[in-house]
Scaffold this motif. Sequence first.
Motif, PDB file in Angstrom:
ATOM      1  N   SER A 153       1.626  -8.933  -4.790  1.00 30.45           N
ATOM      2  CA  SER A 153       1.391  -9.509  -3.980  1.00 30.45           C
ATOM      3  C   SER A 153       1.416 -10.850  -4.254  1.00 30.45           C
ATOM      4  CB  SER A 153      -0.088 -10.055  -4.806  1.00 30.45           C
ATOM      5  OG  SER A 153      -1.058 -10.758  -3.717  1.00 30.45           O
ATOM      6  N   PHE A 154       1.790 -12.459  -5.161  1.00 28.98           N
ATOM      7  CA  PHE A 154       2.693 -13.707  -5.470  1.00 28.98           C
ATOM      8  C   PHE A 154       3.767 -13.359  -4.781  1.00 28.98           C
ATOM      9  CE2 PHE A 154       5.111 -16.935  -7.682  1.00 28.98           C
ATOM     10  CZ  PHE A 154       4.321 -17.965  -7.350  1.00 28.98           C
ATOM     11  N   VAL A 193       0.969  -1.171   0.142  1.00 33.41           N
ATOM     12  CA  VAL A 193      -0.309   0.068  -0.174  1.00 33.41           C
ATOM     13  C   VAL A 193       0.601   1.479   0.186  1.00 33.41           C
ATOM     14  CG1 VAL A 193      -1.852   1.316   1.270  1.00 33.41           C
ATOM     15  CG2 VAL A 193      -1.648  -0.955   0.631  1.00 33.41           C
ATOM     16  N   ASP A 240      -0.323   1.489 -18.360  1.00 38.53           N
ATOM     17  CA  ASP A 240      -1.310   0.214 -18.826  1.00 38.53           C
ATOM     18  C   ASP A 240      -2.306  -0.255 -17.800  1.00 38.53           C
ATOM     19  OD1 ASP A 240      -2.551  -1.111 -21.229  1.00 38.53           O
ATOM     20  OD2 ASP A 240      -1.615  -2.282 -20.381  1.00 38.53           O
ATOM     21  N   PRO A 241      -2.934   0.236 -17.916  1.00 36.26           N
ATOM     22  CA  PRO A 241      -4.049  -0.768 -16.720  1.00 36.26           C
ATOM     23  C   PRO A 241      -3.775  -2.405 -16.892  1.00 36.26           C
ATOM     24  CG  PRO A 241      -5.397   1.138 -17.801  1.00 36.26           C
ATOM     25  CD  PRO A 241      -4.527   0.609 -18.324  1.00 36.26           C
ATOM     26  N   HIS A 242      -3.808  -2.972 -17.942  1.00 37.11           N
ATOM     27  CA  HIS A 242      -3.056  -4.635 -17.432  1.00 37.11           C
ATOM     28  C   HIS A 242      -1.945  -5.018 -17.017  1.00 37.11           C
ATOM     29  CE1 HIS A 242      -2.793  -8.872 -19.228  1.00 37.11           C
ATOM     30  NE2 HIS A 242      -4.347  -9.024 -18.363  1.00 37.11           N
ATOM     31  N   ARG A 251       0.126  -2.945 -15.081  1.00 33.86           N
ATOM     32  CA  ARG A 251      -1.249  -2.634 -13.999  1.00 33.86           C
ATOM     33  C   ARG A 251      -1.149  -3.392 -13.018  1.00 33.86           C
ATOM     34  NH1 ARG A 251       0.182   2.916 -13.155  1.00 33.86           N
ATOM     35  NH2 ARG A 251      -1.934   3.095 -11.237  1.00 33.86           N
ATOM     36  N   ALA A 252      -2.083  -4.065 -13.991  1.00 30.53           N
ATOM     37  CA  ALA A 252      -2.862  -5.092 -12.616  1.00 30.53           C
ATOM     38  C   ALA A 252      -1.658  -6.636 -13.015  1.00 30.53           C
ATOM     39  CB  ALA A 252      -4.491  -5.946 -13.151  1.00 30.53           C
ATOM     40  N   MET A 253      -1.096  -7.031 -13.707  1.00 37.04           N
ATOM     41  CA  MET A 253       0.297  -8.146 -13.704  1.00 37.04           C
ATOM     42  C   MET A 253       1.412  -7.855 -12.712  1.00 37.04           C
ATOM     43  SD  MET A 253      -1.144  -9.905 -16.039  1.00 37.04           S
ATOM     44  CE  MET A 253      -2.451  -9.808 -15.169  1.00 37.04           C
ATOM     45  N   GLU A 286       2.776   2.512  -3.592  1.00 35.54           N
ATOM     46  CA  GLU A 286       1.067   2.120  -4.500  1.00 35.54           C
ATOM     47  C   GLU A 286       1.332   4.347  -3.999  1.00 35.54           C
ATOM     48  OE1 GLU A 286      -1.305   0.980  -6.798  1.00 35.54           O
ATOM     49  OE2 GLU A 286      -0.852  -0.756  -6.044  1.00 35.54           O
ATOM     50  N   ARG A 329       0.536  -5.938  -9.781  1.00 33.73           N
ATOM     51  CA  ARG A 329       0.258  -5.788  -9.129  1.00 33.73           C
ATOM     52  C   ARG A 329      -0.098  -7.770  -8.190  1.00 33.73           C
ATOM     53  NH1 ARG A 329      -4.074  -1.533 -10.121  1.00 33.73           N
ATOM     54  NH2 ARG A 329      -3.195   0.440  -9.090  1.00 33.73           N
ATOM     55  N   PHE A 330      -0.196  -8.156  -9.535  1.00 37.27           N
ATOM     56  CA  PHE A 330      -0.866  -9.770  -9.080  1.00 37.27           C
ATOM     57  C   PHE A 330       1.212 -10.879  -8.302  1.00 37.27           C
ATOM     58  CE2 PHE A 330      -0.255 -13.922 -10.799  1.00 37.27           C
ATOM     59  CZ  PHE A 330      -1.258 -14.602 -10.537  1.00 37.27           C
ATOM     60  N   TRP A 331       2.129 -10.496  -9.446  1.00 27.04           N
ATOM     61  CA  TRP A 331       3.223 -10.214  -9.038  1.00 27.04           C
ATOM     62  C   TRP A 331       3.777  -9.969  -7.760  1.00 27.04           C
ATOM     63  CZ3 TRP A 331       4.139 -15.443 -10.657  1.00 27.04           C
ATOM     64  CH2 TRP A 331       3.814 -15.495 -11.662  1.00 27.04           C
TER      65      TRP A 331
END
Lengths: 224, 224
Positions: free
Chosen positions: A101-102, A71, A89-91, A93-95, A74, A97-99
Amino acid sequence: MADQEEVKLYGVWASPFSRRIELALKLKGVPFEYIEEDLSNKSPSLLKYNPVHKKIPVLVHNGKPVAESLVILEYIDETWKNNPILPLDPHERAMTRFWASFIDNKILAAAVKVVYSEGKEREVAILEVREHTKMLEQQLNGKDFFGGDKIGFVDIVGNVVALWLPINQEILGGEFFTPEKFPGLFEWIGKLQEIDLVNECRPPREKLLAYVKAIYESSKNAPK
Amino acid sequence: MADQEEVKLYGVWASPFSRRIELALKLKGVPFEYIEEDLSNKSPSLLKYNPVHKKIPVLVHNGKPVAESLVILEYIDETWKNNPILPLDPHERAMTRFWASFIDNKILAAAVKVVYSEGKEREVAILEVREHTKMLEQQLNGKDFFGGDKIGFVDIVGNVVALWLPINQEILGGEFFTPEKFPGLFEWIGKLQEIDLVNECRPPREKLLAYVKAIYESSKNAPK
């Protein structure tokens, strides 16, 4: 703006979670005051600023606290917009955040199990760390950094892998985390080590090694 | 743009994690195809789109998958910018992310322990859920929603509290989660129930009750 900013970071020298905040602030060129916490005797400030989790790291920006390292990262990227650490790019950015968190929820969670288990259970946890780490490595896919051609969010979060896995390899022996098994990640570690700010934000290796060894000892399951 | 969009959501009817994605898409007015997954026999599509965790929910937007519900929610807010669900101010955004993560990692994690424990251990887990839920309630602080005067990110994530805690109260009895103990949260639940889209995204109460009872039964620690 800079004159009016007051930025404080409450952390612990060995913590990869506060070290990643330190690195992000330095990459952004944000001056800050660092306050080392003693987790066995937490300061009234830490308890005031993070009453929910009572944990480091906490960033206090002009009196307003932010807790939880992902947090905080960000927040830093949204507050100081130079040298962005998240892609646009939103996608992507999502990837990202995913990694990120992984790394925390899979790789580090399994690594903690390695320390606090023994025998068969430890072997299973080691396999788990390696399997997760292999998945992470695949995301490099020929790039210098997870962020592409420069250090980004996943690199900052993943710096713990670059630093802590080789130390665990040294303690555990065997083929826990070797260049042969993880050529991509070791190449990435080399790229990270070329960045002065990354090196500045790493605890001294021998001191960290002694620290991690002491954790293994205290878990009463010290290897060998 | 709408004509070219292809949005698919892989979910499970009872899952609060896929229901929150459904709600966010509906609040944004994004048309989507919903695909119900059978977790005992996962579809090749789910395994293809979320090979890492092999879990729902997965959002597939124009062929690109995004997994992990909090990551998907951020993706939705960044992709369809109308009716923002995150606030604009960086510090408010940080607080939003903090509490969303708190709901999943503290309240839900403790609630799972309640189901899968018994005796003294269950009592401790119940206290933990209540203590965490009280902290969440304090964030309402007189507002209608966590998002202020309208539903936002924490409300969407927290909808699981509004739906699942009363059902667990019904199963467990006692004073697990009552309007007397949580007046603020029950007022908030009332506000949520005034929103048609929220009601649309809730599984039928009796069906969910039977589902949760079956989980308790399967945990072999069914209360009473």
